[in-house]
Design a protein around this motif. Structure first.
Motif, PDB file in Angstrom:
ATOM      1  N   GLU A  88       0.759  -1.368  -0.154  1.00  0.00           N
ATOM      2  CA  GLU A  88       0.109   0.012  -0.173  1.00  0.00           C
ATOM      3  C   GLU A  88       0.754   1.374   0.005  1.00  0.00           C
ATOM      4  OE1 GLU A  88      -2.425  -0.729   3.302  1.00  0.00           O
ATOM      5  OE2 GLU A  88      -3.844  -1.823   2.184  1.00  0.00           O
ATOM      6  N   ARG A  89       1.842   1.276   0.853  1.00  0.00           N
ATOM      7  CA  ARG A  89       2.888   2.306   0.944  1.00  0.00           C
ATOM      8  C   ARG A  89       3.500   2.564  -0.709  1.00  0.00           C
ATOM      9  NH1 ARG A  89       8.348   3.222   3.273  1.00  0.00           N
ATOM     10  NH2 ARG A  89       8.490   5.426   3.671  1.00  0.00           N
ATOM     11  N   GLU A  90       3.855   1.491  -1.196  1.00  0.00           N
ATOM     12  CA  GLU A  90       4.639   1.508  -2.726  1.00  0.00           C
ATOM     13  C   GLU A  90       3.571   2.148  -3.669  1.00  0.00           C
ATOM     14  OE1 GLU A  90       7.948   0.627  -3.706  1.00  0.00           O
ATOM     15  OE2 GLU A  90       8.033   1.005  -1.546  1.00  0.00           O
ATOM     16  N   ALA A  91       2.333   1.752  -3.747  1.00  0.00           N
ATOM     17  CA  ALA A  91       1.475   1.848  -4.670  1.00  0.00           C
ATOM     18  C   ALA A  91       0.853   3.610  -4.292  1.00  0.00           C
ATOM     19  CB  ALA A  91      -0.082   1.171  -4.330  1.00  0.00           C
ATOM     20  N   GLU A  92       1.051   3.774  -3.128  1.00  0.00           N
ATOM     21  CA  GLU A  92       0.658   5.240  -2.863  1.00  0.00           C
ATOM     22  C   GLU A  92       1.669   6.172  -3.352  1.00  0.00           C
ATOM     23  OE1 GLU A  92       0.396   5.400   1.684  1.00  0.00           O
ATOM     24  OE2 GLU A  92      -1.737   4.409   1.589  1.00  0.00           O
ATOM     25  N   ALA A  93       2.962   5.908  -3.254  1.00  0.00           N
ATOM     26  CA  ALA A  93       4.023   6.388  -3.926  1.00  0.00           C
ATOM     27  C   ALA A  93       3.940   6.573  -5.301  1.00  0.00           C
ATOM     28  CB  ALA A  93       5.395   5.923  -3.517  1.00  0.00           C
ATOM     29  N   VAL A  94       3.556   5.678  -5.868  1.00  0.00           N
ATOM     30  CA  VAL A  94       3.518   5.468  -7.247  1.00  0.00           C
ATOM     31  C   VAL A  94       2.515   6.592  -7.806  1.00  0.00           C
ATOM     32  CG1 VAL A  94       2.758   4.250  -9.466  1.00  0.00           C
ATOM     33  CG2 VAL A  94       4.212   2.992  -7.739  1.00  0.00           C
ATOM     34  N   ALA A  95       1.231   6.405  -6.931  1.00  0.00           N
ATOM     35  CA  ALA A  95      -0.180   7.464  -7.445  1.00  0.00           C
ATOM     36  C   ALA A  95       0.495   8.769  -7.371  1.00  0.00           C
ATOM     37  CB  ALA A  95      -1.036   6.918  -6.412  1.00  0.00           C
ATOM     38  N   ALA A 102      -7.204  -8.682  -3.699  1.00  0.00           N
ATOM     39  CA  ALA A 102      -6.745  -7.438  -2.903  1.00  0.00           C
ATOM     40  C   ALA A 102      -5.876  -6.786  -3.782  1.00  0.00           C
ATOM     41  CB  ALA A 102      -5.929  -8.376  -1.749  1.00  0.00           C
ATOM     42  N   VAL A 103      -4.961  -7.215  -4.652  1.00  0.00           N
ATOM     43  CA  VAL A 103      -4.030  -6.461  -5.505  1.00  0.00           C
ATOM     44  C   VAL A 103      -4.947  -5.200  -6.286  1.00  0.00           C
ATOM     45  CG1 VAL A 103      -2.735  -6.162  -7.490  1.00  0.00           C
ATOM     46  CG2 VAL A 103      -2.080  -8.103  -5.565  1.00  0.00           C
ATOM     47  N   SER A 104      -6.141  -5.898  -6.885  1.00  0.00           N
ATOM     48  CA  SER A 104      -7.002  -4.867  -7.627  1.00  0.00           C
ATOM     49  C   SER A 104      -7.550  -3.643  -6.494  1.00  0.00           C
ATOM     50  CB  SER A 104      -8.261  -5.663  -8.254  1.00  0.00           C
ATOM     51  OG  SER A 104      -7.772  -6.650  -8.991  1.00  0.00           O
ATOM     52  N   ASP A 105      -7.881  -3.990  -5.215  1.00  0.00           N
ATOM     53  CA  ASP A 105      -8.347  -2.980  -4.457  1.00  0.00           C
ATOM     54  C   ASP A 105      -7.400  -1.969  -4.230  1.00  0.00           C
ATOM     55  OD1 ASP A 105     -10.675  -4.557  -3.951  1.00  0.00           O
ATOM     56  OD2 ASP A 105     -10.410  -5.619  -2.298  1.00  0.00           O
ATOM     57  N   ILE A 106      -6.179  -2.611  -4.036  1.00  0.00           N
ATOM     58  CA  ILE A 106      -4.801  -1.541  -3.827  1.00  0.00           C
ATOM     59  C   ILE A 106      -4.839  -0.560  -5.082  1.00  0.00           C
ATOM     60  CG2 ILE A 106      -2.300  -1.361  -3.530  1.00  0.00           C
ATOM     61  CD1 ILE A 106      -2.574  -3.921  -1.806  1.00  0.00           C
ATOM     62  N   ASP A 107      -4.843  -1.300  -6.155  1.00  0.00           N
ATOM     63  CA  ASP A 107      -4.554  -0.434  -7.562  1.00  0.00           C
ATOM     64  C   ASP A 107      -5.982   0.490  -7.452  1.00  0.00           C
ATOM     65  OD1 ASP A 107      -2.682  -1.738  -8.526  1.00  0.00           O
ATOM     66  OD2 ASP A 107      -3.694  -3.197  -9.841  1.00  0.00           O
ATOM     67  N   ARG A 108      -7.315   0.222  -7.043  1.00  0.00           N
ATOM     68  CA  ARG A 108      -8.471   0.919  -7.142  1.00  0.00           C
ATOM     69  C   ARG A 108      -8.033   2.190  -6.142  1.00  0.00           C
ATOM     70  NH1 ARG A 108     -11.260  -3.423  -8.534  1.00  0.00           N
ATOM     71  NH2 ARG A 108     -11.542  -4.348  -6.092  1.00  0.00           N
ATOM     72  N   ASP A 109      -7.604   1.806  -5.170  1.00  0.00           N
ATOM     73  CA  ASP A 109      -7.432   2.836  -4.151  1.00  0.00           C
ATOM     74  C   ASP A 109      -6.277   3.864  -4.467  1.00  0.00           C
ATOM     75  OD1 ASP A 109      -9.379   1.789  -2.678  1.00  0.00           O
ATOM     76  OD2 ASP A 109      -8.083   0.662  -1.170  1.00  0.00           O
ATOM     77  N   ASN A 110      -5.595   3.631  -5.406  1.00  0.00           N
ATOM     78  CA  ASN A 110      -4.539   4.452  -5.870  1.00  0.00           C
ATOM     79  C   ASN A 110      -4.336   5.031  -7.227  1.00  0.00           C
ATOM     80  OD1 ASN A 110      -2.779   4.495  -3.277  1.00  0.00           O
ATOM     81  ND2 ASN A 110      -3.257   2.510  -3.427  1.00  0.00           N
ATOM     82  N   ALA A 111      -3.521   4.538  -8.129  1.00  0.00           N
ATOM     83  CA  ALA A 111      -3.239   5.358  -9.434  1.00  0.00           C
ATOM     84  C   ALA A 111      -4.367   4.954 -10.267  1.00  0.00           C
ATOM     85  CB  ALA A 111      -2.084   4.613  -9.890  1.00  0.00           C
ATOM     86  N   GLU A 112      -5.059   3.697 -10.184  1.00  0.00           N
ATOM     87  CA  GLU A 112      -6.191   3.460 -10.969  1.00  0.00           C
ATOM     88  C   GLU A 112      -7.213   4.599 -11.231  1.00  0.00           C
ATOM     89  OE1 GLU A 112      -9.019  -0.155 -11.428  1.00  0.00           O
ATOM     90  OE2 GLU A 112      -6.891  -0.762 -11.950  1.00  0.00           O
ATOM     91  N   GLY A 113      -7.732   5.314 -10.047  1.00  0.00           N
ATOM     92  CA  GLY A 113      -8.533   6.436 -10.115  1.00  0.00           C
ATOM     93  C   GLY A 113      -8.056   7.411 -11.136  1.00  0.00           C
ATOM     94  N   THR A 114      -6.836   7.814 -11.010  1.00  0.00           N
ATOM     95  CA  THR A 114      -6.289   8.745 -12.063  1.00  0.00           C
ATOM     96  C   THR A 114      -6.438   8.332 -13.155  1.00  0.00           C
ATOM     97  OG1 THR A 114      -4.729   9.269 -10.131  1.00  0.00           O
ATOM     98  CG2 THR A 114      -4.154  10.193 -12.217  1.00  0.00           C
TER      99      THR A 114
END
Length: 191
Positions: free
Chosen positions: A64-71, A120-132
């Motif tokens: 989640e921390r990594e995905a947040e950094a990417v987003a 679970a990975v899809s949820d992390i994506d949806r919560d981060n860069a996928e929205g953008t």
């Protein structure tokens, strides 16, 4: 000045996540043991289990921390763009930059699905860069874009970006992938 309990708690949690990240990148999830993580973090085993239910929960927090950094990187780079197309292209380039951080592709794209599963990975994506990405595609397709089509295109392009990041990490030509993304986006506009 003494740190508050909240600050100490956050510092311990962060130390665990950073230590786990280093070890997950170096050894992989399966080969990383919790005693190694606590030793690397300089905390007790009790501290680990105070903050995380188990190694899998720590892994998820690391992802989640990594995905947040990417987003965050994508949003910082793509928001100033003048058009939806330009924002999407800048966002794609920013994604590849963010995924070039050593170990990030392994963690987010290779280890995560195997450890946490697709949902679970899809949820992390949806919560981060996928929205953008979805917002950018909505701007590209214009008002009245079919919601189902937009959702499907977002998922498909997100998967394409991930596949490209894996290929680029393995030595493929990044420019070729960026050009292919531009062609895909231009094809969507024509369609």
């Amino acid at each position: 000045m003494a740190r508050s309990n909240k600050e100490r708690t956050e510092a311990t949690r962060l130390a665990l996540i950073e230590a786990a990240r280093r070890l997950f990148v170096e050894k992989g999830y399966a080969e990383t043991a919790t005693p190694d993580i606590v030793a690397e973090a300089g905390v007790t085993r009790g501290a680990l289990y105070h903050h995380f239910e188990d190694k899998r929960a720590l892994f998820r927090a690391t992802l989640e921390r990594e995905a947040e950094a990417v987003a965050s990187h994508i949003e910082a780079v793509s928001i100033p763009a003048g058009s939806a197309r330009a924002a999407l292209l800048l966002g794609a380039s920013a994604y590849f930059d963010a995924m070039a951080v050593p170990g990030r592709t392994r963690l987010l794209l290779l280890e995560a699905p195997a450890v946490l599963g697709f949902e679970a990975v899809s949820d992390i994506d949806r919560d981060n860069a996928e929205g953008t990405l979805k917002t950018g595609l909505a701007g590209l397709l214009g008002p009245g874009a079919d919601a189902g089509k937009l959702e499907a295109l977002t998922g498909l392009l997100s998967a394409a970006f991930d596949r490209a990041a894996i290929a680029i990490e393995a030595g493929a030509d990044r420019k070729a992938y960026e050009d292919a993304i531009a062609a895909l986006l231009d094809g969507l506009v024509r369609a």
